[in-house]
Design a protein around this motif. Structure first.
Motif, PDB file in Angstrom:
ATOM      1  N   TRP A  60      -3.136 -66.602  85.177  1.00 35.30           N
ATOM      2  CA  TRP A  60      -3.106 -65.655  86.290  1.00 35.30           C
ATOM      3  C   TRP A  60      -4.180 -64.593  86.050  1.00 35.30           C
ATOM      4  O   TRP A  60      -4.628 -64.395  84.926  1.00 35.30           O
ATOM      5  CB  TRP A  60      -1.742 -64.991  86.461  1.00 35.30           C
ATOM      6  N   ILE A  61      -4.578 -63.959  87.139  1.00 33.86           N
ATOM      7  CA  ILE A  61      -5.533 -62.857  87.062  1.00 33.86           C
ATOM      8  C   ILE A  61      -5.112 -61.791  88.068  1.00 33.86           C
ATOM      9  O   ILE A  61      -4.700 -62.098  89.183  1.00 33.86           O
ATOM     10  CB  ILE A  61      -6.984 -63.322  87.308  1.00 33.86           C
ATOM     11  N   ALA A 116     -18.080 -68.700  81.684  1.00 31.44           N
ATOM     12  CA  ALA A 116     -18.167 -69.198  83.057  1.00 31.44           C
ATOM     13  C   ALA A 116     -16.763 -69.607  83.476  1.00 31.44           C
ATOM     14  O   ALA A 116     -15.915 -69.930  82.630  1.00 31.44           O
ATOM     15  CB  ALA A 116     -19.103 -70.393  83.128  1.00 31.44           C
ATOM     16  N   LYS A 117     -16.524 -69.583  84.760  1.00 29.45           N
ATOM     17  CA  LYS A 117     -15.227 -70.005  85.270  1.00 29.45           C
ATOM     18  C   LYS A 117     -14.895 -71.396  84.731  1.00 29.45           C
ATOM     19  O   LYS A 117     -15.730 -72.299  84.780  1.00 29.45           O
ATOM     20  CB  LYS A 117     -15.273 -70.029  86.795  1.00 29.45           C
ATOM     21  N   GLY A 118     -13.696 -71.537  84.162  1.00 36.86           N
ATOM     22  CA  GLY A 118     -13.249 -72.824  83.630  1.00 36.86           C
ATOM     23  C   GLY A 118     -13.534 -73.038  82.159  1.00 36.86           C
ATOM     24  O   GLY A 118     -13.025 -73.987  81.569  1.00 36.86           O
ATOM     25  N   ASP A 119     -14.338 -72.163  81.544  1.00 38.97           N
ATOM     26  CA  ASP A 119     -14.593 -72.282  80.105  1.00 38.97           C
ATOM     27  C   ASP A 119     -13.323 -71.985  79.314  1.00 38.97           C
ATOM     28  O   ASP A 119     -12.482 -71.191  79.730  1.00 38.97           O
ATOM     29  CB  ASP A 119     -15.665 -71.278  79.644  1.00 38.97           C
ATOM     30  N   VAL A 120     -13.221 -72.592  78.133  1.00 39.90           N
ATOM     31  CA  VAL A 120     -12.113 -72.265  77.234  1.00 39.90           C
ATOM     32  C   VAL A 120     -12.366 -70.865  76.684  1.00 39.90           C
ATOM     33  O   VAL A 120     -13.413 -70.589  76.099  1.00 39.90           O
ATOM     34  CB  VAL A 120     -11.999 -73.286  76.092  1.00 39.90           C
ATOM     35  N   ALA A 121     -11.395 -69.971  76.897  1.00 41.31           N
ATOM     36  CA  ALA A 121     -11.540 -68.576  76.487  1.00 41.31           C
ATOM     37  C   ALA A 121     -10.620 -68.219  75.328  1.00 41.31           C
ATOM     38  O   ALA A 121     -10.698 -67.126  74.792  1.00 41.31           O
ATOM     39  CB  ALA A 121     -11.261 -67.654  77.675  1.00 41.31           C
ATOM     40  N   GLY A 122      -9.749 -69.131  74.948  1.00 38.22           N
ATOM     41  CA  GLY A 122      -8.822 -68.873  73.857  1.00 38.22           C
ATOM     42  C   GLY A 122      -7.871 -70.033  73.695  1.00 38.22           C
ATOM     43  O   GLY A 122      -7.975 -71.047  74.390  1.00 38.22           O
ATOM     44  N   PRO A 139     -10.336 -67.868  84.282  1.00 34.28           N
ATOM     45  CA  PRO A 139     -10.144 -68.121  85.716  1.00 34.28           C
ATOM     46  C   PRO A 139     -11.359 -67.749  86.564  1.00 34.28           C
ATOM     47  O   PRO A 139     -11.493 -68.220  87.687  1.00 34.28           O
ATOM     48  CB  PRO A 139      -8.941 -67.254  86.082  1.00 34.28           C
ATOM     49  N   VAL A 140     -12.231 -66.917  86.006  1.00 28.53           N
ATOM     50  CA  VAL A 140     -13.452 -66.476  86.684  1.00 28.53           C
ATOM     51  C   VAL A 140     -14.544 -66.284  85.635  1.00 28.53           C
ATOM     52  O   VAL A 140     -14.261 -66.204  84.441  1.00 28.53           O
ATOM     53  CB  VAL A 140     -13.241 -65.138  87.439  1.00 28.53           C
ATOM     54  N   ALA A 163     -16.829 -63.472  94.050  1.00 25.97           N
ATOM     55  CA  ALA A 163     -16.579 -64.490  95.076  1.00 25.97           C
ATOM     56  C   ALA A 163     -15.735 -65.645  94.534  1.00 25.97           C
ATOM     57  O   ALA A 163     -15.068 -66.340  95.310  1.00 25.97           O
ATOM     58  CB  ALA A 163     -17.900 -65.011  95.631  1.00 25.97           C
ATOM     59  N   GLU A 164     -15.738 -65.845  93.209  1.00 28.48           N
ATOM     60  CA  GLU A 164     -14.932 -66.924  92.612  1.00 28.48           C
ATOM     61  C   GLU A 164     -13.432 -66.710  92.831  1.00 28.48           C
ATOM     62  O   GLU A 164     -12.656 -67.669  92.774  1.00 28.48           O
ATOM     63  CB  GLU A 164     -15.210 -67.041  91.116  1.00 28.48           C
ATOM     64  N   LEU A 165     -13.021 -65.474  93.074  1.00 29.92           N
ATOM     65  CA  LEU A 165     -11.606 -65.203  93.322  1.00 29.92           C
ATOM     66  C   LEU A 165     -11.095 -65.983  94.534  1.00 29.92           C
ATOM     67  O   LEU A 165      -9.919 -66.351  94.592  1.00 29.92           O
ATOM     68  CB  LEU A 165     -11.370 -63.707  93.523  1.00 29.92           C
ATOM     69  N   ALA A 166     -11.970 -66.261  95.481  1.00 27.22           N
ATOM     70  CA  ALA A 166     -11.572 -66.985  96.693  1.00 27.22           C
ATOM     71  C   ALA A 166     -11.116 -68.412  96.390  1.00 27.22           C
ATOM     72  O   ALA A 166     -10.387 -69.010  97.190  1.00 27.22           O
ATOM     73  CB  ALA A 166     -12.724 -67.002  97.700  1.00 27.22           C
ATOM     74  N   ASP A 167     -11.519 -68.957  95.236  1.00 33.21           N
ATOM     75  CA  ASP A 167     -11.146 -70.321  94.857  1.00 33.21           C
ATOM     76  C   ASP A 167      -9.772 -70.394  94.194  1.00 33.21           C
ATOM     77  O   ASP A 167      -9.264 -71.486  93.960  1.00 33.21           O
ATOM     78  CB  ASP A 167     -12.184 -70.912  93.892  1.00 33.21           C
ATOM     79  N   LEU A 168      -9.186 -69.250  93.870  1.00 36.35           N
ATOM     80  CA  LEU A 168      -7.912 -69.239  93.159  1.00 36.35           C
ATOM     81  C   LEU A 168      -6.738 -69.335  94.133  1.00 36.35           C
ATOM     82  O   LEU A 168      -6.895 -69.153  95.340  1.00 36.35           O
ATOM     83  CB  LEU A 168      -7.813 -67.974  92.312  1.00 36.35           C
TER      84      LEU A 168
END
Length: 124
Positions: free
Chosen positions: A11-12, A48-54, A68-69, A106-111
């Motif tokens: 979630w974001i 980048a959106k979709g990268d493993v962050a943890g 998520p973004v 703008a990536e928020l629109a894809d969530l």
């Protein structure tokens, strides 16, 4: 802005685009079971959106945490590092993982909004 969700169960809360808060959903923590370790990203890391962050590790499994973004990590939840169980007991508040400065709002629109995320859960 209300919470938004990914199909991967992050979630974001992007009410503050300079420090949008990211965590895992109630569904994710339920599926994982008791969280025993979290590998949080470093402050200053960019994704980048979709990268493993943890990574989230539980008594049952380990799971990747996806960004998520796109953006730069501006803060991590040190309390979660000290007490990973916060991801179970309060996943939508005290159990947040990191804050990110959005590089592409703008990536928020894809969530997914809450309604769309609830519909997704019914298909699982």
């Amino acid at each position: 802005m209300p919470f938004q969700f990914t199909p991967d169960h992050e979630w974001i809360d992007a009410a503050n685009p300079a420090a949008a808060v990211v965590g895992i959903t109630v569904h994710a923590q339920d599926a994982l079971g008791d969280v025993v370790f979290v590998d949080l990203p470093a402050v200053g890391a960019t994704f980048a959106k979709g990268d493993v962050a943890g990574v989230v590790e539980s008594v049952k499994a380990a799971a990747d945490l996806y960004a998520p973004v796109s953006g730069e990590v501006v803060e991590v939840n040190e309390a979660l590092r000290d007490d990973p169980a916060l991801a179970n007991s309060d996943p939508l508040a005290a159990g947040w993982f990191f804050k990110v400065k959005l590089s592409n709002p703008a990536e928020l629109a894809d969530l997914l909004d809450a309604t769309a995320y609830d519909a997704l859960l019914k298909t699982l």
